[in-house]
Scaffold this motif. Structure first.
Motif, PDB file in Angstrom:
ATOM      1  N   MET A 165      20.844  -2.245  -8.822  1.00  0.00           N
ATOM      2  CA  MET A 165      20.685  -3.682  -8.664  1.00  0.00           C
ATOM      3  C   MET A 165      19.403  -4.019  -7.905  1.00  0.00           C
ATOM      4  O   MET A 165      18.687  -4.924  -8.293  1.00  0.00           O
ATOM      5  N   ALA A 166      19.120  -3.285  -6.834  1.00  0.00           N
ATOM      6  CA  ALA A 166      17.921  -3.570  -6.046  1.00  0.00           C
ATOM      7  C   ALA A 166      16.650  -3.328  -6.857  1.00  0.00           C
ATOM      8  O   ALA A 166      15.699  -4.110  -6.773  1.00  0.00           O
ATOM      9  N   ILE A 167      16.646  -2.256  -7.650  1.00  0.00           N
ATOM     10  CA  ILE A 167      15.479  -1.963  -8.479  1.00  0.00           C
ATOM     11  C   ILE A 167      15.262  -3.079  -9.495  1.00  0.00           C
ATOM     12  O   ILE A 167      14.125  -3.482  -9.758  1.00  0.00           O
ATOM     13  N   SER A 168      16.339  -3.598 -10.032  1.00  0.00           N
ATOM     14  CA  SER A 168      16.233  -4.721 -10.975  1.00  0.00           C
ATOM     15  C   SER A 168      15.623  -5.938 -10.292  1.00  0.00           C
ATOM     16  O   SER A 168      14.800  -6.647 -10.894  1.00  0.00           O
ATOM     17  N   GLN A 169      16.010  -6.184  -9.062  1.00  0.00           N
ATOM     18  CA  GLN A 169      15.456  -7.315  -8.312  1.00  0.00           C
ATOM     19  C   GLN A 169      13.962  -7.115  -8.051  1.00  0.00           C
ATOM     20  O   GLN A 169      13.179  -8.063  -8.123  1.00  0.00           O
ATOM     21  N   ILE A 170      13.564  -5.881  -7.758  1.00  0.00           N
ATOM     22  CA  ILE A 170      12.145  -5.587  -7.540  1.00  0.00           C
ATOM     23  C   ILE A 170      11.364  -5.819  -8.834  1.00  0.00           C
ATOM     24  O   ILE A 170      10.291  -6.435  -8.824  1.00  0.00           O
ATOM     25  N   ASN A 171      11.897  -5.339  -9.941  1.00  0.00           N
ATOM     26  CA  ASN A 171      11.228  -5.546 -11.225  1.00  0.00           C
ATOM     27  C   ASN A 171      11.147  -7.028 -11.577  1.00  0.00           C
ATOM     28  O   ASN A 171      10.120  -7.503 -12.071  1.00  0.00           O
ATOM     29  N   LEU A 172      12.204  -7.746 -11.322  1.00  0.00           N
ATOM     30  CA  LEU A 172      12.218  -9.183 -11.569  1.00  0.00           C
ATOM     31  C   LEU A 172      11.170  -9.883 -10.707  1.00  0.00           C
ATOM     32  O   LEU A 172      10.470 -10.792 -11.174  1.00  0.00           O
ATOM     33  N   CYS A 173      11.049  -9.452  -9.484  1.00  0.00           N
ATOM     34  CA  CYS A 173      10.053 -10.023  -8.581  1.00  0.00           C
ATOM     35  C   CYS A 173       8.646  -9.872  -9.151  1.00  0.00           C
ATOM     36  O   CYS A 173       7.848 -10.808  -9.121  1.00  0.00           O
ATOM     37  N   VAL A 174       8.338  -8.698  -9.675  1.00  0.00           N
ATOM     38  CA  VAL A 174       7.016  -8.454 -10.259  1.00  0.00           C
ATOM     39  C   VAL A 174       6.774  -9.401 -11.428  1.00  0.00           C
ATOM     40  O   VAL A 174       5.680  -9.973 -11.564  1.00  0.00           O
ATOM     41  N   VAL A 175       7.773  -9.580 -12.254  1.00  0.00           N
ATOM     42  CA  VAL A 175       7.642 -10.503 -13.391  1.00  0.00           C
ATOM     43  C   VAL A 175       7.377 -11.913 -12.887  1.00  0.00           C
ATOM     44  O   VAL A 175       6.480 -12.607 -13.397  1.00  0.00           O
ATOM     45  N   PHE A 176       8.121 -12.346 -11.886  1.00  0.00           N
ATOM     46  CA  PHE A 176       7.920 -13.690 -11.338  1.00  0.00           C
ATOM     47  C   PHE A 176       6.531 -13.849 -10.725  1.00  0.00           C
ATOM     48  O   PHE A 176       5.895 -14.899 -10.869  1.00  0.00           O
ATOM     49  N   ILE A 177       6.051 -12.826 -10.040  1.00  0.00           N
ATOM     50  CA  ILE A 177       4.704 -12.903  -9.454  1.00  0.00           C
ATOM     51  C   ILE A 177       3.670 -13.055 -10.564  1.00  0.00           C
ATOM     52  O   ILE A 177       2.763 -13.889 -10.462  1.00  0.00           O
ATOM     53  N   LYS A 178       3.803 -12.289 -11.616  1.00  0.00           N
ATOM     54  CA  LYS A 178       2.849 -12.379 -12.727  1.00  0.00           C
ATOM     55  C   LYS A 178       2.895 -13.741 -13.398  1.00  0.00           C
ATOM     56  O   LYS A 178       1.883 -14.218 -13.920  1.00  0.00           O
ATOM     57  N   GLN A 179       4.063 -14.381 -13.369  1.00  0.00           N
ATOM     58  CA  GLN A 179       4.203 -15.711 -13.967  1.00  0.00           C
ATOM     59  C   GLN A 179       3.903 -16.824 -12.961  1.00  0.00           C
ATOM     60  O   GLN A 179       4.073 -17.993 -13.257  1.00  0.00           O
ATOM     61  N   ARG A 180       3.465 -16.403 -11.770  1.00  0.00           N
ATOM     62  CA  ARG A 180       3.112 -17.338 -10.688  1.00  0.00           C
ATOM     63  C   ARG A 180       4.315 -18.181 -10.242  1.00  0.00           C
ATOM     64  O   ARG A 180       4.175 -19.323  -9.839  1.00  0.00           O
ATOM     65  N   MET A 181       5.479 -17.614 -10.339  1.00  0.00           N
ATOM     66  CA  MET A 181       6.719 -18.261  -9.897  1.00  0.00           C
ATOM     67  C   MET A 181       7.087 -17.639  -8.543  1.00  0.00           C
ATOM     68  O   MET A 181       8.005 -16.835  -8.432  1.00  0.00           O
ATOM     69  N   PHE A 182       6.340 -18.031  -7.520  1.00  0.00           N
ATOM     70  CA  PHE A 182       6.399 -17.333  -6.248  1.00  0.00           C
ATOM     71  C   PHE A 182       7.689 -17.562  -5.467  1.00  0.00           C
ATOM     72  O   PHE A 182       8.133 -16.673  -4.735  1.00  0.00           O
ATOM     73  N   GLU A 183       8.297 -18.729  -5.605  1.00  0.00           N
ATOM     74  CA  GLU A 183       9.578 -18.947  -4.915  1.00  0.00           C
ATOM     75  C   GLU A 183      10.662 -18.027  -5.481  1.00  0.00           C
ATOM     76  O   GLU A 183      11.436 -17.434  -4.719  1.00  0.00           O
ATOM     77  N   LYS A 184      10.709 -17.905  -6.790  1.00  0.00           N
ATOM     78  CA  LYS A 184      11.687 -17.011  -7.412  1.00  0.00           C
ATOM     79  C   LYS A 184      11.369 -15.554  -7.070  1.00  0.00           C
ATOM     80  O   LYS A 184      12.277 -14.751  -6.864  1.00  0.00           O
ATOM     81  N   ALA A 185      10.090 -15.223  -7.020  1.00  0.00           N
ATOM     82  CA  ALA A 185       9.683 -13.862  -6.657  1.00  0.00           C
ATOM     83  C   ALA A 185      10.118 -13.539  -5.232  1.00  0.00           C
ATOM     84  O   ALA A 185      10.638 -12.445  -4.961  1.00  0.00           O
ATOM     85  N   GLN A 186       9.926 -14.486  -4.344  1.00  0.00           N
ATOM     86  CA  GLN A 186      10.321 -14.292  -2.954  1.00  0.00           C
ATOM     87  C   GLN A 186      11.836 -14.089  -2.841  1.00  0.00           C
ATOM     88  O   GLN A 186      12.312 -13.203  -2.122  1.00  0.00           O
ATOM     89  N   LYS A 187      12.579 -14.878  -3.569  1.00  0.00           N
ATOM     90  CA  LYS A 187      14.040 -14.758  -3.547  1.00  0.00           C
ATOM     91  C   LYS A 187      14.485 -13.396  -4.070  1.00  0.00           C
ATOM     92  O   LYS A 187      15.367 -12.753  -3.490  1.00  0.00           O
TER      93      LYS A 187
END
Length: 77
Positions: free
Chosen positions: A1-23
């Motif tokens: 689960m944590a690895i999935s959250q890390i991967n999701l964070c990277v996707v959000f950063i690339k999409q410039r969705m920084f609040e979602k990335a931070q979460k």
């Protein structure tokens, strides 16, 4: 689960969705920190497989911290 959250964070950063990335990064760190610190505080020698698992968890936690810092920095700027 944590690895999935890390991967999701990277996707959000690339999409410039920084609040979602931070979460997502906060979620990953919250999942990993207790496990990593429990291992650090444990007494006794770790087996080879336990050391390998610890290394993987620690690496994931460090990536989570890095992603959290990047997302937070981008939100502040």
């Amino acid at each position: 689960m944590a690895i999935s959250q890390i991967n999701l964070c990277v996707v959000f950063i690339k999409q410039r969705m920084f609040e979602k990335a931070q979460k997502a990064a906060k979620s990953a760190v919250a999942l990993l920190e207790p496990i990593v610190f429990k291992i650090i505080k444990s007494e006794g020698e770790l087996s080879k497989s336990e050391r390998e698992e610890f290394q993987e968890l620690l690496e994931a936690l460090l990536v989570g911290y890095s992603n959290l810092g990047m997302a937070s920095f981008k939100l502040d700027n």
